[in-house]
Design a protein around this motif. Structure first.
Motif, PDB file in Angstrom:
ATOM      1  N   LEU A  15       0.838  -1.218   0.000  1.00  0.00           N
ATOM      2  CA  LEU A  15       0.000   0.000   0.000  1.00  0.00           C
ATOM      3  C   LEU A  15       0.871   1.266   0.000  1.00  0.00           C
ATOM      4  O   LEU A  15       1.821   1.377   0.773  1.00  0.00           O
ATOM      5  N   GLY A  16       0.501   2.211  -0.884  1.00  0.00           N
ATOM      6  CA  GLY A  16       1.232   3.477  -0.961  1.00  0.00           C
ATOM      7  C   GLY A  16       2.510   3.386  -1.763  1.00  0.00           C
ATOM      8  O   GLY A  16       3.159   4.403  -2.033  1.00  0.00           O
ATOM      9  N   GLN A  17       2.894   2.169  -2.159  1.00  0.00           N
ATOM     10  CA  GLN A  17       4.164   1.996  -2.880  1.00  0.00           C
ATOM     11  C   GLN A  17       3.949   1.615  -4.341  1.00  0.00           C
ATOM     12  O   GLN A  17       4.831   1.836  -5.175  1.00  0.00           O
ATOM     13  N   ARG A  18       2.804   0.995  -4.666  1.00  0.00           N
ATOM     14  CA  ARG A  18       2.497   0.618  -6.047  1.00  0.00           C
ATOM     15  C   ARG A  18       1.015   0.947  -6.311  1.00  0.00           C
ATOM     16  O   ARG A  18       0.229   1.055  -5.393  1.00  0.00           O
ATOM     17  N   TYR A  23      -5.129   2.381  -5.175  1.00  0.00           N
ATOM     18  CA  TYR A  23      -5.144   2.202  -3.721  1.00  0.00           C
ATOM     19  C   TYR A  23      -4.622   3.418  -2.936  1.00  0.00           C
ATOM     20  O   TYR A  23      -4.557   3.364  -1.716  1.00  0.00           O
ATOM     21  N   GLY A  24      -4.252   4.509  -3.653  1.00  0.00           N
ATOM     22  CA  GLY A  24      -3.857   5.734  -2.973  1.00  0.00           C
ATOM     23  C   GLY A  24      -2.387   5.752  -2.564  1.00  0.00           C
ATOM     24  O   GLY A  24      -1.625   4.836  -2.869  1.00  0.00           O
ATOM     25  N   HIS A  25      -2.016   6.810  -1.851  1.00  0.00           N
ATOM     26  CA  HIS A  25      -0.609   7.054  -1.511  1.00  0.00           C
ATOM     27  C   HIS A  25      -0.283   6.714  -0.060  1.00  0.00           C
ATOM     28  O   HIS A  25       0.870   6.769   0.353  1.00  0.00           O
ATOM     29  N   THR A  26      -1.298   6.412   0.726  1.00  0.00           N
ATOM     30  CA  THR A  26      -1.081   6.144   2.157  1.00  0.00           C
ATOM     31  C   THR A  26      -0.499   4.747   2.335  1.00  0.00           C
ATOM     32  O   THR A  26      -0.998   3.782   1.757  1.00  0.00           O
ATOM     33  N   GLU A  30       1.155   3.990   7.818  1.00  0.00           N
ATOM     34  CA  GLU A  30       0.367   5.207   8.104  1.00  0.00           C
ATOM     35  C   GLU A  30      -1.073   4.850   8.486  1.00  0.00           C
ATOM     36  O   GLU A  30      -1.652   5.497   9.373  1.00  0.00           O
ATOM     37  N   VAL A  31      -1.634   3.836   7.823  1.00  0.00           N
ATOM     38  CA  VAL A  31      -2.987   3.381   8.189  1.00  0.00           C
ATOM     39  C   VAL A  31      -2.978   2.883   9.634  1.00  0.00           C
ATOM     40  O   VAL A  31      -3.876   3.213  10.430  1.00  0.00           O
ATOM     41  N   GLY A 128     -11.282   4.280   1.021  1.00  0.00           N
ATOM     42  CA  GLY A 128      -9.836   4.337   1.198  1.00  0.00           C
ATOM     43  C   GLY A 128      -9.464   4.084   2.648  1.00  0.00           C
ATOM     44  O   GLY A 128     -10.199   3.401   3.386  1.00  0.00           O
ATOM     45  N   PRO A 129      -8.341   4.658   3.099  1.00  0.00           N
ATOM     46  CA  PRO A 129      -7.869   4.417   4.465  1.00  0.00           C
ATOM     47  C   PRO A 129      -8.861   4.843   5.547  1.00  0.00           C
ATOM     48  O   PRO A 129      -8.877   4.292   6.646  1.00  0.00           O
TER      49      PRO A 129
END
Ligand code: CA2
Length: 148
Positions: A15-18, A23-26, A30-31, A128-129
């Motif tokens: 999550l947040g890496q691809r 799936y967003g940037h978080t 962070e979640v 999302g998160p």
């Protein structure tokens, strides 16, 4: 203080890496931090876990019985395939909320099927998160209604 297992399934470590467009940037870290910040005021303790392995998820769900009062589960793609997870949730006899970051109903047809929903008290998807903290709020309300 009631305790809730927040369990994340396969690929959610990315999550947040691809695929930020889906799936967003978080990141998952962070979640987890957002969940920890939300849990305190809701008077909940949390255990936050992620595993890519179906059997590992089953083991964590078995261990939740007697240790936690509820579960929040983003089972990832196993949502759509895993009778083993459904059976494990039934055996745990804990209120379980199914959670997804994306709106699975607006996506491919194979994501519309869920084995988890059959044994969940409710489903949150598409936020999302923020869905994680919404699920914590819903779980806090559910546990308070059960045991005021
Ligand atoms: O929307 C959700 O939360 C899902 O549970 C995510 C799963 C998907 O298979 C479900 O249908 C819906 C996929 C998780 C993959 O996570 C990634 C995150 C970043 C980059 C690549 C994958």
């Amino acid at each position: 203080m009631p305790s809730v297992l927040i369990l994340n399934g396969p690929n959610l470590n990315l999550l947040g890496q691809r695929q930020p467009q889906v799936y967003g940037h978080t990141t998952l870290a962070e979640v987890e931090q957002q969940c920890r910040e939300a849990a305190g005021p809701l008077n909940l303790e949390i255990q936050f876990e992620q595993t890519n392995h179906e059997g590992g998820m089953v083991d964590l769900i078995h261990a939740a019985r007697g240790k936690h009062q509820g579960m929040i589960l983003n089972a990832g793609a196993y949502t759509h395939t895993s009778i083993a997870l459904m059976d494990a949730i039934s055996s745990a006899e804990l209120p379980t909320i199914e959670l997804h970051l994306s709106n699975v109903h607006a996506r491919e047809a194979f994501r519309h099927q869920s084995y988890i929903a059959r044994v969940a008290i409710g489903v949150i998807c598409g936020f999302g998160p923020r869905g994680y903290t919404l699920a914590l709020e819903a779980m806090a309300d559910h546990l308070a209604e059960k045991d005021p």
